[in-house]
Scaffold this active site. Structure first.
Site, PDB file in Angstrom:
ATOM      1  N   ASP A  13       1.003  -1.303  -0.064  1.00 56.48           N
ATOM      2  CA  ASP A  13      -0.074   0.046   0.173  1.00 56.48           C
ATOM      3  C   ASP A  13       0.867   1.159  -0.027  1.00 56.48           C
ATOM      4  O   ASP A  13       1.324   1.477   0.953  1.00 56.48           O
ATOM      5  CB  ASP A  13      -0.837  -0.048   1.210  1.00 56.48           C
ATOM      6  CG  ASP A  13      -1.626   1.236   1.469  1.00 56.48           C
ATOM      7  OD1 ASP A  13      -1.777   2.136   0.657  1.00 56.48           O
ATOM      8  OD2 ASP A  13      -2.204   1.414   2.557  1.00 56.48           O
ATOM      9  N   LYS A  75       2.805  11.346  -3.520  1.00 54.31           N
ATOM     10  CA  LYS A  75       1.836  10.674  -4.241  1.00 54.31           C
ATOM     11  C   LYS A  75       0.876  11.904  -4.856  1.00 54.31           C
ATOM     12  O   LYS A  75       0.421  11.569  -5.893  1.00 54.31           O
ATOM     13  CB  LYS A  75       0.735   9.856  -3.222  1.00 54.31           C
ATOM     14  CG  LYS A  75      -0.081   9.035  -4.012  1.00 54.31           C
ATOM     15  CD  LYS A  75      -0.418   7.887  -2.970  1.00 54.31           C
ATOM     16  CE  LYS A  75      -1.675   7.153  -3.455  1.00 54.31           C
ATOM     17  NZ  LYS A  75      -2.079   6.065  -2.203  1.00 54.31           N
ATOM     18  N   GLU A 176      -7.344   0.640  -4.079  1.00 52.80           N
ATOM     19  CA  GLU A 176      -7.143   0.533  -2.780  1.00 52.80           C
ATOM     20  C   GLU A 176      -8.250   0.055  -2.109  1.00 52.80           C
ATOM     21  O   GLU A 176      -8.330  -0.844  -1.049  1.00 52.80           O
ATOM     22  CB  GLU A 176      -6.578   1.721  -2.099  1.00 52.80           C
ATOM     23  CG  GLU A 176      -5.196   2.075  -2.303  1.00 52.80           C
ATOM     24  CD  GLU A 176      -4.879   3.673  -2.095  1.00 52.80           C
ATOM     25  OE1 GLU A 176      -5.728   4.554  -1.506  1.00 52.80           O
ATOM     26  OE2 GLU A 176      -3.746   4.127  -2.480  1.00 52.80           O
ATOM     27  N   ASP A 198     -12.602   4.762   2.021  1.00 47.54           N
ATOM     28  CA  ASP A 198     -10.930   4.804   2.385  1.00 47.54           C
ATOM     29  C   ASP A 198     -10.771   6.506   2.441  1.00 47.54           C
ATOM     30  O   ASP A 198     -10.627   6.889   1.641  1.00 47.54           O
ATOM     31  CB  ASP A 198     -10.419   4.310   1.501  1.00 47.54           C
ATOM     32  CG  ASP A 198      -9.068   4.008   1.489  1.00 47.54           C
ATOM     33  OD1 ASP A 198      -8.790   4.962   2.372  1.00 47.54           O
ATOM     34  OD2 ASP A 198      -8.347   3.383   0.842  1.00 47.54           O
TER      35      ASP A 198
END
Ligand code: AMP
Length: 599
Positions: A13, A75, A176, A198
């Site tokens: 992850d 990211k 994810e 999430d």
């Protein structure tokens, strides 16, 4: 569930804030500890002019001492152009410099050098891999890496590149929330509708899945690639900066060193408030005032934190509504709610989401580890260690090409299960046209220009023919990672040209969100390009047919022809609203012509 197999696949992850890594060991999924003994590794890298970079916790500790050379939240810049307005926004949230690379990509600058985001992420991946290798005492080469469901093609490519730079073969890029669903222990053989909410450090995703006969199928995905824990930290920083300004008349936001300390303190306070009603923030010697050093002291209550962040919590509910609508699922029929991402430890987030869905979340899901665990299970599926699950995934936005009039022709509909392949046949617009440009877009709007441009290529040497007769077959192929290949072939000559969508295609995530939202609004009423073209054609034919008959005061022939020409010319640049207006007028024009012809 699993059996031993020789090659081990890492499930990683790769988070905005933290990364986590797991693998199947002796038939069970294990989360690796970092060399610092933690279950997560901060996705942070510090660069030095004369020493190798540091990644993980050590880099995180360096953030205060070397704020300009410590890169975090990279990211947010993965696979994005420097001109992307969202990049400018995000660059304002970090102390290090973000700049344009020669190819236009957003790169970061630290310790006197420029680094591409995949390079930075690769250092985090390499650290995670090293720690796992040290734990197992064996080399690890293969990985499944997760990305937010909303990641565009360029961002997925950039993530794959990061893996390659870190010496990993990325077997699969996995969404994810899908990974979380795999991990959270729901029985895939039992038919259920699952919502995975999430909320991580920098991104928010919501996914509606259905499980049936051992399959988790993604029904819809939605989210916000610019909403996460960092924004909650910023809200706390704003409270602290305002309070300090009021008391001392000094703006701490202008001082990078102070800002970095504020960020750490804000995050720590936010985390503390998850288990305590108040958090006391103390930052001695935060700045030098005219009369000597000044200290920051502030008591933050959970109520004040909730009030300052209510807007952010609420902002996650819109995408939930859209995802449910896209999946055709009403809230009451959701069977399981899965909360993942560190931010779902915030009591108010949990409360608001459970209240929205009218049910408690699935218990015993570790929000930090679930995604990595799911990625490890996916690795097990790929290596045949896990045999009782099959995973289907979807593409989050429609994909298609630009056709005449600037309209968008969809080949692959939003939420199509991937991998998938679709074909459509197009033709030429002019006599003896020897080349056609295949321009690929992603989005939900009727006009190509309103969508996201992914790339283009030319199919040349088409044999001379009258317009409309060549048959150009365009095929779209999306692989299991959501990466697109486009091929065009002239059926008569067999000439073909193809393209893999390049990672430098510059997708804009905030456009992506806007597109998805506007698509929802437009819904079923969205204008189809072929309808518009057909309509114009009908009108032109009617004008031609009427030309000899229509005269005098009833219909001004030349004015109508002129007007139609104007509409046709404007068409490519028109917004959907304007286009709808034009079509309405055209409709009235047709009626008038029909009346005139009958008269
Ligand atoms: P992730 O991207 O899933 O690793 O989530 C990281 C985010 O979760 C960061 O913004 C953290 O500050 C936040 N976070 C982690 N643990 C907690 C906690 N116990 N309470 C509140 N926020 C947390």
């Amino acid at each position: 569930m699993a059996s031993n197999a020789p090659s081990r696949v890492l499930g990683i992850d790769l988070g905005t804030t933290n990364s986590c890594c797991a693998a199947i060991i002796d038939g069970e999924v294990r989360v690796f500890r970092s060399s610092e003994g933690e279950n997560v590794t901060p996705s942070v890298v510090t660069f030095f002019r004369d020493a190798p970079p540091l990644a993980g916790r050590a880099a995180r500790r360096m953030a205060t001492a070397a704020p300009l050379d410590t890169v975090f939240s990279v990211k947010r810049f993965m696979g994005r152009k420097a001109t992307d307005p969202a990049v400018a926004r995000d660059a304002g949230l970090v102390p290090f410099r973000v700049e344009a690379a020669p190819n236009g990509d957003a790169w970061v600058r630290a310790a006197g050098r420029s680094y591409s985001p995949p390079e930075v992420s690769a250092l985090v991946l390499a650290k995670v891999r090293r720690d796992a290798e040290a734990y197992l005492g064996e080399p690890l080469r293969e990985a499944v890496v997760t990305v937010p469901a909303y990641f565009s093609d360029a961002q997925r490519q950039a993530t794959k590149d990061a893996g390659r730079i870190a010496g990993l073969e990325v077997l699969r890029i996995l969404n994810e929330p899908t990974a979380a669903a795999l991990a959270c222990g729901l029985d895939p053989k039992k038919g259920q509708r699952v919502v995975v909410y999430d909320l991580g450090g920098g991104t928010f995703d919501v996914t509606v899945l259905e499980s049936r006969g051992g399959i988790f199928e993604v029904r819809s995905t939605n989210g916000d690639t610019h909403l996460g824990g960092d924004d909650f930290d910023q809200a706390v920083i704003r409270i602290l900066v305002e309070a300090f300004k009021e008391r001392h008349g000094i703006d701490l936001a202008a001082d990078p060193m102070a800002l970095q300390r504020l960020k750490e303190a804000a995050e720590a306070a936010k985390i503390e408030l998850s288990s305590s009603p108040v958090a006391d923030i103390a930052l001695p010697f935060i700045v030098a005032g005219p009369a000597g050093p000044l200290h920051l002291e502030h008591r933050l209550t959970r109520e004040a934190f909730n009030a300052a962040t209510a807007r952010l919590v609420h902002a996650t509910l819109g995408p939930c509504i859209t995802a449910l609508a896209d999946a055709g699922v009403v809230r009451e029929r959701v069977d399981a709610l899965v909360l993942v991402g560190g931010m779902t430890r915030v009591p108010e987030v949990r409360r608001a989401v459970e209240a929205f869905f009218g049910r408690p979340a699935v218990p015993d899901v570790n929000p930090d580890e679930a995604v990595a665990v799911g990625a490890a299970i996916q690795g097990g599926i790929l290596r045949g260690q896990v045999r009782d699950r099959l995973l289907l995934d979807v593409t989050p936005l429609s994909l298609g090409v630009r056709v005449s009039g600037g309209l968008f022709s969809r080949l692959i509909e939003k939420n199509s299960t991937i991998p998938c392949r679709k074909k459509a046949v197009y033709t030429t617009a002019n006599d003896n046209q020897s080349a056609v440009r295949i321009s690929v877009y992603q989005g939900e709007n009727a006009l190509a220009a309103d969508n996201i441009f992914l790339g283009d290529f030319e199919l040349v040497d088409i044999p001379a023919a009258s317009k409309g007769s060549p048959k150009i077959e365009v095929s779209f192929d999306i692989d299991a990672n959501g990466i697109l290949k486009v091929r065009a072939v002239d059926k008569a000559s067999g000439r073909a040209q193809q393209m893999r969508i390049s990672p430098n295609s510059g997708l804009k995530e905030e456009e992506l969100r806007a597109l998805s939202a506007s698509a929802k609004r437009e819904g079923a009423a969205a204008l189809r390009h072929d309808e518009a073209e057909q309509f114009l054609l009908t009108c032109r034919k009617l004008v031609e047919a009427c030309q000899s008959e229509v005269a005098g005061a009833d219909v001004d022939r030349s004015a109508v022809t002129q007007w139609l020409k104007g509409v046709a010319e404007r068409l490519p640049g028109e917004s959907l609203e304007a286009l709808r207006g034009s079509l309405k007028e055209l409709n009235q024009c047709v009626l008038r012509l029909r009346v005139a012809r009958r008269a």
